[in-house]
Design a protein around this motif. Structure first.
Motif, PDB file in Angstrom:
ATOM      1  N   TYR A  95       0.852  -1.188   0.000  1.00 19.02           N
ATOM      2  CA  TYR A  95       0.000   0.000   0.000  1.00 19.02           C
ATOM      3  C   TYR A  95       0.886   1.235   0.000  1.00 19.02           C
ATOM      4  N   LYS A  96       0.327   2.377  -0.417  1.00 13.23           N
ATOM      5  CA  LYS A  96       1.086   3.624  -0.428  1.00 13.23           C
ATOM      6  C   LYS A  96       0.372   4.659   0.437  1.00 13.23           C
ATOM      7  N   PRO A  97       1.139   5.594   1.026  1.00 10.20           N
ATOM      8  CA  PRO A  97       0.505   6.617   1.869  1.00 10.20           C
ATOM      9  C   PRO A  97      -0.246   7.636   1.019  1.00 10.20           C
ATOM     10  N   SER A  98      -1.359   8.136   1.592  1.00  4.98           N
ATOM     11  CA  SER A  98      -2.113   9.200   0.922  1.00  4.98           C
ATOM     12  C   SER A  98      -2.773  10.060   1.981  1.00  4.98           C
ATOM     13  N   THR A  99      -3.142  11.266   1.587  1.00  5.04           N
ATOM     14  CA  THR A  99      -3.860  12.175   2.477  1.00  5.04           C
ATOM     15  C   THR A  99      -5.274  12.299   1.947  1.00  5.04           C
ATOM     16  N   VAL A 100      -6.260  12.235   2.854  1.00  8.60           N
ATOM     17  CA  VAL A 100      -7.652  12.375   2.454  1.00  8.60           C
ATOM     18  C   VAL A 100      -8.157  13.767   2.833  1.00  8.60           C
ATOM     19  N   ASP A 101      -9.367  14.110   2.389  1.00  6.22           N
ATOM     20  CA  ASP A 101      -9.858  15.481   2.530  1.00  6.22           C
ATOM     21  C   ASP A 101     -10.036  15.968   3.964  1.00  6.22           C
ATOM     22  N   ASN A 102     -10.007  15.089   4.966  1.00  6.55           N
ATOM     23  CA  ASN A 102     -10.087  15.571   6.350  1.00  6.55           C
ATOM     24  C   ASN A 102      -8.705  15.723   6.983  1.00  6.55           C
ATOM     25  N   GLY A 103      -7.642  15.498   6.190  1.00  4.87           N
ATOM     26  CA  GLY A 103      -6.278  15.711   6.669  1.00  4.87           C
ATOM     27  C   GLY A 103      -5.579  14.474   7.205  1.00  4.87           C
ATOM     28  N   LEU A 104      -6.283  13.358   7.337  1.00  3.03           N
ATOM     29  CA  LEU A 104      -5.661  12.138   7.848  1.00  3.03           C
ATOM     30  C   LEU A 104      -4.808  11.465   6.789  1.00  3.03           C
ATOM     31  N   ARG A 105      -3.742  10.793   7.246  1.00  2.00           N
ATOM     32  CA  ARG A 105      -2.886  10.004   6.355  1.00  2.00           C
ATOM     33  C   ARG A 105      -3.339   8.557   6.448  1.00  2.00           C
ATOM     34  N   ILE A 106      -3.663   7.973   5.295  1.00  2.00           N
ATOM     35  CA  ILE A 106      -4.184   6.616   5.234  1.00  2.00           C
ATOM     36  C   ILE A 106      -3.448   5.853   4.137  1.00  2.00           C
ATOM     37  N   MET A 107      -3.175   4.577   4.398  1.00  2.00           N
ATOM     38  CA  MET A 107      -2.533   3.727   3.400  1.00  2.00           C
ATOM     39  C   MET A 107      -3.613   3.206   2.451  1.00  2.00           C
ATOM     40  N   VAL A 108      -3.354   3.372   1.130  1.00  2.00           N
ATOM     41  CA  VAL A 108      -4.310   2.942   0.109  1.00  2.00           C
ATOM     42  C   VAL A 108      -3.605   2.031  -0.896  1.00  2.00           C
ATOM     43  N   PRO A 109      -4.369   1.251  -1.677  1.00  7.35           N
ATOM     44  CA  PRO A 109      -3.744   0.408  -2.707  1.00  7.35           C
ATOM     45  C   PRO A 109      -2.999   1.272  -3.724  1.00  7.35           C
ATOM     46  N   PRO A 110      -1.992   0.705  -4.370  1.00  8.76           N
ATOM     47  CA  PRO A 110      -1.155   1.500  -5.282  1.00  8.76           C
ATOM     48  C   PRO A 110      -1.872   2.042  -6.510  1.00  8.76           C
ATOM     49  N   TYR A 111      -3.005   1.464  -6.905  1.00  5.97           N
ATOM     50  CA  TYR A 111      -3.712   1.931  -8.100  1.00  5.97           C
ATOM     51  C   TYR A 111      -4.597   3.152  -7.832  1.00  5.97           C
ATOM     52  N   MET A 112      -4.771   3.564  -6.571  1.00  6.88           N
ATOM     53  CA  MET A 112      -5.630   4.708  -6.245  1.00  6.88           C
ATOM     54  C   MET A 112      -4.920   6.008  -6.622  1.00  6.88           C
ATOM     55  N   SER A 113      -5.706   7.017  -7.027  1.00  7.77           N
ATOM     56  CA  SER A 113      -5.125   8.300  -7.413  1.00  7.77           C
ATOM     57  C   SER A 113      -5.913   9.454  -6.801  1.00  7.77           C
ATOM     58  N   VAL A 114      -5.384  10.664  -6.936  1.00  8.34           N
ATOM     59  CA  VAL A 114      -6.004  11.868  -6.382  1.00  8.34           C
ATOM     60  C   VAL A 114      -7.386  12.068  -6.991  1.00  8.34           C
ATOM     61  N   GLY A 115      -8.360  12.420  -6.130  1.00  4.20           N
ATOM     62  CA  GLY A 115      -9.719  12.677  -6.576  1.00  4.20           C
ATOM     63  C   GLY A 115     -10.651  11.499  -6.423  1.00  4.20           C
TER      64      GLY A 115
END
Length: 187
Positions: free
Chosen positions: A150-170
């Motif tokens: 999984y890769k790190p990402s930031t969501v719209d409430n500011g939390l950092r969450i690990m998501v699958p590698p195929y996910m992208s911004v938006g």
């Protein structure tokens, strides 16, 4: 309601040493000598302290029933969160630290359940899953989707969450509010 010490289950709220305690973990112990007992990890519902206590089957404890009412989240005012009772439209203010990190999941108009004891709020139950949008993440690398990393990402409430590698911004995702983990892609 009185129950025996060996009838305590995880999630039960008991009155013990003048406070309200939630049973977190229970371990039934049967020593070679002496009577069996339940080793119970308790968490204070008011101040968050933890303690371990032994309860024998012959002991009785007072099990407490919490009143649960549905509320709607309205807004944040300083360090207080304001909720509205869905039945009588009264507003209730609760300190942000009662919810902790999960306060970031609150959205305008979100339905929550407030648990109270003798009219005093002691907990807020959020929905188990919340839909959020990814605002920042690393770009997808070709061939990376085959791996289970999984890769790190930031969501719209500011939390950092690990998501699958195929996910992208938006993209919208479903996040578990208890574990703060990615569940699935939102519909």
């Amino acid at each position: 309601m009185k129950i025996n010490g060996n009838e305590i289950r995880p999630g039960n709220v008991i009155e013990h040493q003048g406070g309200l305690w939630a049973a977190v973990k229970i371990n039934a112990v049967k020593p070679g000598k002496g009577p069996a007992y339940a080793q119970v990890e308790l968490k204070n519902l008011i101040d968050g302290r933890k303690m371990n206590e032994r309860f024998r089957a012959s002991e009785t404890v007072e099990r407490v029933r919490l009143e649960q009412k549905d509320h709607t989240y309205l807004y944040k005012e300083g360090d207080m969160l304001v909720f509205m009772d869905q039945e009588n439209y009264e507003q209730v203010s609760i300190p942000t630290d009662m919810i902790g990190d999960r306060a970031a999941f609150l959205q305008d108009g979100m339905a929550v359940t407030i648990e109270s004891h003798e009219g005093r709020p002691i907990g807020v139950a959020l929905p188990e899953h919340v839909a959020l949008e990814i605002t920042e993440t690393e770009p997808t690398v070709k061939g990376q989707t085959a791996s289970s990393s999984y890769k790190p990402s930031t969501v719209d409430n500011g939390l950092r969450i690990m998501v699958p590698p195929y996910m992208s911004v938006g993209e919208k995702i479903i996040v578990n509010t208890e574990t703060l983990e990615y569940v699935k892609r939102a519909d």
